[in-house]
Design a protein around this motif. Structure first.
Motif, PDB file in Angstrom:
ATOM      1  N   ASN A 227       0.839  -1.203   0.000  1.00 51.55           N
ATOM      2  CA  ASN A 227       0.000   0.000   0.000  1.00 51.55           C
ATOM      3  C   ASN A 227       0.870   1.247   0.000  1.00 51.55           C
ATOM      4  OD1 ASN A 227      -2.187  -1.696   0.282  1.00 51.55           O
ATOM      5  ND2 ASN A 227      -2.423  -1.375   2.479  1.00 51.55           N
TER       6      ASN A 227
ATOM      7  N   THR B 273      -3.600  -4.641  -7.541  1.00 52.33           N
ATOM      8  CA  THR B 273      -4.525  -4.430  -8.645  1.00 52.33           C
ATOM      9  C   THR B 273      -3.709  -4.004  -9.855  1.00 52.33           C
ATOM     10  OG1 THR B 273      -4.858  -2.089  -8.281  1.00 52.33           O
ATOM     11  CG2 THR B 273      -6.286  -3.582  -7.060  1.00 52.33           C
TER      12      THR B 273
ATOM     13  N   LYS C   8      -2.504  -0.431  -9.512  1.00 48.37           N
ATOM     14  CA  LYS C   8      -1.363  -0.201  -8.619  1.00 48.37           C
ATOM     15  C   LYS C   8      -0.055  -0.541  -9.341  1.00 48.37           C
ATOM     16  CE  LYS C   8      -3.593  -0.567  -4.136  1.00 48.37           C
ATOM     17  NZ  LYS C   8      -4.044  -1.481  -3.097  1.00 48.37           N
TER      18      LYS C   8
ATOM     19  N   HIS D 265      -5.402   5.914  -8.591  1.00 49.56           N
ATOM     20  CA  HIS D 265      -5.147   5.588  -7.195  1.00 49.56           C
ATOM     21  C   HIS D 265      -6.371   5.833  -6.330  1.00 49.56           C
ATOM     22  CE1 HIS D 265      -2.765   4.918  -3.613  1.00 49.56           C
ATOM     23  NE2 HIS D 265      -3.327   5.985  -3.087  1.00 49.56           N
TER      24      HIS D 265
END
Lengths: 402, 332, 300
Positions: free
Chosen positions: C10, C145, C148, C217
């Motif tokens: 993250n 994902t 990302k 994002h």
């Protein structure tokens, strides 16, 4: 040294002069500086007594972070007033709404209400959606003894600001308990995580009342995380929540944030339903959040799918005028304006005291958001509905009585 | 002895002036305009304070919203607690409380200024600007994280003591004080630092000391303005103190002219009243407030980089001198 | 442990966004010694260009590589055009003015774009349609994902490309010359106006690319004030890495992104900004040149 003192001396003279000048014009200068006098004494409300339009003030967030709240509420109010005028107005006079934009900012809300009351001499004030702005503005209306009706500020503190402050919606403790009961009794959840918006009184209140009630009913809150309104990245909090394996997440925030929370949750493989409050109510919720919100629930003031004639009449009128269906905030704006007008009609006058007394006596007013009764705390007593998000629609699930 | 008498007399005069002006203003203006006067007064104090460091000393601060916040919360919280403990004060006590609140606000903001100033003022130009911006945001963040003062939801229920008279008097004092400061030898040291720091050092000015003092004084004035603001609406929202507010203050002094007290006063008043004037012209125009501010700022920087007034001052004596120049020639 | 790795992922994803915006700050600062406050608002405009183009291409219901590329290039081109315009109209006339005037003009430009954006685009949030389907990718316990990965990939590619351009091409050499000394570069026959304009164009194009990636994002959600805080954070990242250094911007961005993620995961989320700005102050006081930068003391 002497030279430097010239300035205070000048000040002194001007002060002396000023106090003489004012003695002449103000014969009763005793009790000069008690705070309540600030807005009342010295400027007796010279509101227009007869003839001309009845001017009602509205303050709302037409721009800024919660612009759609202000816009939808205003449309509801506009529609209500249009109908009132089409039916001949109130007390034989037309009603006009004066709108001030507070740009979603608290200080601007204070300025706006001061202007409406003292500059434009409105007879009553409608607004705001956001509790913190209503709470900041309420003391001004109270001091000037101008009735203020908030369409949809649900924080309990608001009507404690004084006996001229009303609301036509239910309050947070009720809304929080509604969702807790629903999660525990209807959905049979044992474990729920909470993600609250710490920047928002509304969200914090809802989260607290929810937690309290959910625990009282025997459920467990696995984790209580926070974010701040306007955040865009919830991955960190959601990953932490996921580790506690809850059956659902209570996210009592505004739709702008919730929509993103929902998507990021799904992307992290956290596919449990989200639960929330009336802050979710906007068509933008689905527009931004999409599929990831499928199967989530939130409590609201009314459902536009309610088949009762008064709701359908309102929905049709609204759709004809604005080409889109009304959300809960529009319905609340509509009801707030109608309740106010109803009070004026019953009072037979527009002066603050009489309208206030009539507002306080509102009983079972047939609004589109249910029958509205104003209780002794000047809050509305009315049921809440639980809606389910499915395929871009908010589907009616059940009504929970107070 | 004489000094003490003067000080006492000064206080009496101040209180008298406050009551007198308050009455007069309330006769003339409705509360909506009174609020604008009050806000304008508060902005004047901040602008004049900020002008000391940004205008005269040439050290750029984008963190003054932070000092403003410290002053506002300090006085707001303190006097709220005081009122809860001892009940609603009488009129005279109320005045003393407000003066006390402003003093404490100024001291705390000044202390924060010292804390921020000593390390940051080693940095120059852009780096100093960023450092002050960072500190300003940290101050706001600390407030947001203290739940006892409302955290992100703000602090409400502060007693309302501020009135237009107070704002005018404090603004007048700020102007008077700042004028005395910049015309003193210290003021000339400030300008020397702005014009050429190395040269200033060479002629024996302790530039670090000068910069830090100017910064602290500036923070103190902003803090006092914060106290006035806290007791104006009776509620504080931490979002009010974002760095965009610091930029608004900078716009005020830039429009008027960096390094001119008159300019700062002018800029503060104009920028306070502008949205209202726009609203008078057309209701939707005030929505464009920030667009107009920013466009104005760019145009001024491009066309009149020194601001509308440059570093000139308006004062009675300057006015007389100007009249002499203009009309005196023919008769003399 | 799996939670920790997920948090790290993250953080890297958030950090790459900061890094990409930071690259633009670093470039402009390197050449003009100007903190281009408007940079992150140019990014916002880039995101809006992406919104209009992607909506026009009907990319939402029908995502394809072609429409993704067109959207991406359009966002970069739109932002670059805006960057050039700003440089020509506002910054160039002020080049001989004091640094302070430039800084004030930059702040003004930033506000003008933010609030002008509210007037032109409307204050409401909009959704950039997914030009590429955002499929979930599961690697064991790790959830990623497509978006990302694209964010990280594009940031790295653009950074490497920029590094190559600045260090290995003739124009890049001219750019470095201008950054060291404008007058000397001019004497050596460098068209400084062109180089500075080019710097703005490239920096703004990067911002435009960042605009679309930021939209990725935050699940496509954009609004006119979307640049304010990411801009500040990216700026902190640039300072942390060493302003003027391309790798520094990347490193700073990633560090800030990871730090913020862990703060939000284990502390109340409102500490997030506190930590970022504390890092800023610490760097400025202890090592103003940043982690990878070279500090040049001001000459008399």
């Amino acid at each position: 040294m002497l030279n430097r003192c010239r300035f205070p001396i000048v000040l002194a003279f001007s002060a002396l002069f000023a106090s003489f000048a004012c003695k002449k014009s103000n014969p009763a200068p005793d009790a000069p500086r008690t705070p309540p006098a600030r807005d009342g004494v010295g400027a007796p409300p010279a509101r227009p007594v007869a003839g001309g339009d009845i001017v009602i003030g509205e303050f709302g967030s037409m721009t800024g972070a919660t612009a759609t709240f202000g816009e939808m509420t205003h449309r509801g109010i506009e529609l209500a007033i249009e109908e009132v005028n089409a039916a001949g107005g109130v007390l034989g006079r037309k009603v006009r709404v004066l709108l001030e934009d507070d740009q979603s900012e608290t200080p601007q809300a204070v300025s706006a209400v001061k202007k409406l009351i003292h500059q434009d001499k409105v007879v009553a004030v409608l607004g705001e959606v956001a509790s913190k702005r209503s709470i900041a503005a309420a003391p001004i209306a109270q001091r000037a003894k101008v009735p203020m009706v908030s369409p949809s500020s649900t924080n309990p503190e608001l009507t404690e600001k004084g006996d001229y402050i009303f609301r036509v919606c239910f309050i947070d403790p009720f809304q929080g308990t509604v969702m807790a009961k629903f999660a525990r009794n209807t959905l049979k959840f044992d474990k729920i995580a909470v993600l609250r918006d710490v920047k928002n009184d509304y969200s914090v209140g809802l989260a607290n009342f929810f937690t309290e009630q959910f625990k009282a009913l025997g459920g467990t809150v696995t984790l209580d995380k926070s974010y701040s309104e306007g955040d865009k990245d919830f991955n960190a909090q959601l990953t932490a929540i996921k580790a506690t394996a809850p059956q659902g997440i209570f996210v009592p925030g505004y739709y702008t944030d919730v929509a993103i929370v929902a998507q990021q949750a799904k992307k992290l493989g956290l596919s449990v339903p989200l639960l929330g409050g009336d802050g979710w109510d906007s068509e933008k919720l689905w527009e931004i959040g999409g599929e990831s919100l499928e199967g989530s629930y939130f409590s609201n003031h009314y459902s536009k799918d309610d088949q009762s004639p008064r709701v359908q009449k309102f929905v049709t009128a609204f759709k004809t005028k604005y080409q889109k269906p009304p959300d809960g905030l529009a319905a609340m704006g509509y009801d707030a304006a109608k309740v106010l007008v109803d009070a004026m009609t019953r009072a037979g006058a527009t002066d603050g005291k009489k309208v206030r007394d009539a507002l306080a006596k509102t009983t079972k007013y047939a609004g589109v958001t249910g029958d509205i009764t104003i209780n002794e705390k000047r809050d509305a007593v009315k049921p809440a509905v639980v809606l389910k998000v499915t395929k871009g629609q908010f589907q009616y699930v059940e009504t929970i009585q107070p | 002895m004489r000094g003490a008498a003067i000080k006492l007399g000064f206080l009496v005069v101040l209180v008298g002036a406050a009551i007198g002006i308050d009455f007069a203003l309330r006769e003339i203006f409705n509360p909506h305009w009174l609020r604008l006067i009050e806000l304008a007064g508060i902005h004047v104090v901040i602008a004049v304070g900020l002008n000391l460091i940004n205008g005269y000393c040439g050290q750029f601060s984008i963190g003054h919203a932070g000092f403003w916040a410290i002053g506002a919360y300090a006085s707001g919280v303190l006097l709220t607690v005081a009122e809860q403990k001892w009940g609603t004060p009488s009129a005279v006590v109320e005045i003393l409380l407000l003066v006390g609140g402003m003093a404490i606000a100024a001291i705390l903001a000044g202390a924060a200024g010292l804390l921020v100033g000593i390390p940051s003022l080693r940095l120059r130009g852009d780096y100093l600007a960023i450092a002050t911006l960072g500190f300003g945001e940290i101050i706001r963040n600390v407030i947001v994280n203290v739940d006892a003062i409302g955290g992100p939801r703000g602090y409400h229920g502060i007693p309302v003591y501020t009135n237009a008279a107070w704002c005018i008097i404090v603004a007048a004092l700020a102007i008077w004080f700042s004028r005395n400061l910049v015309t003193s030898s210290f003021g000339r040291a400030l300008v020397a630092v702005r014009e050429d720091e190395v040269a200033a050092e060479a002629v024996g000015i302790n530039t670090t000391r000068v910069k830090v003092i100017a910064f602290v004084v500036s923070a103190m004035m902003t803090g006092a303005a914060g106290a006035l603001y806290a007791h104006l609406d009776g509620s504080l929202d931490p979002d009010t103190f974002k760095f965009t507010k610091s930029i608004e203050f900078i716009i005020m002094i830039t429009v008027g002219g960096l390094g001119s007290i008159t300019g700062a006063v002018f800029g503060a008043i104009v920028l306070t009243l502008l949205p209202e004037l726009l609203r008078e012209i057309h209701p939707t125009l005030s929505e464009y407030r920030m667009v107009i501010y920013s466009a104005l700022l760019i145009v001024i920087v491009l066309v009149r980089p020194k601001g509308l007034l440059g570093n000139r001052e308006l004062s009675p004596s300057a006015g007389i001198a100007w009249l002499r120049r203009k009309f005196g020639k023919g008769t003399a | 442990m799996s939670t920790f790795i997920q948090q790290l992922a993250n953080g890297v994803s958030l950090g790459s966004i900061y890094a990409l915006i930071a690259l633009g700050y670093t470039m402009v600062f390197g050449v003009l010694k100007l903190i281009n406050f408007a940079h992150s608002d140019v990014m916002m405009v880039g995101a809006y260009v992406a919104f209009f183009v992607a909506t026009g291409l009907n990319a939402g219901p029908d995502p394809s590589i072609a429409s993704a590329l067109i959207t991406f290039l359009a966002a970069m081109a739109g932002a670059a055009a805006l960057g050039i315009a700003i440089e020509r109209l506002v910054y160039r006339p002020l080049r001989s003015a004091s640094r302070l005037s430039l800084l004030i003009a930059a702040m003004g430009m930033s506000l003008l774009l933010e609030y002008g954006g509210q007037v032109v685009f409307g204050p409401q949030h909009r959704r950039v349609p997914d030009v590429i389907t955002d499929e979930r990718i599961v690697l064991g316990d790790l959830n990623l994902t497509v978006h990302k990965l694209i964010i990280l990939g594009v940031s790295v590619v653009l950074m490497l490309g920029l590094h190559f351009f600045v260090n290995k091409t003739r124009t890049g050499t001219a750019m470095r010359a201008v950054s060291q000394n404008v007058d000397a570069a001019k004497l050596m026959g460098v068209n400084t106006d062109f180089i500075i304009g080019l710097t703005f164009a490239i920096g703004s194009a990067l911002a435009g690319a960042a605009g679309l990636l930021v939209a990725f994002h935050q699940q496509g959600d954009i609004d006119p004030l979307m640049g304010v805080y990411p801009g500040l954070k990216a700026f902190v990242a640039a300072v942390l890495g060493g302003i003027g250094s391309i790798y520094g911007a990347m490193l700073g961005g990633l560090l800030i992104g990871v730090a913020e993620t862990f703060v939000a995961a284990y502390l109340p989320s409102s500490f997030r900004d506190t930590i970022t700005f504390s890092i800023l102050i610490l760097v400025l006081l202890v090592r103003p040149a940043g982690l990878l930068g070279k500090f040049k003391p001001e000459k008399v």
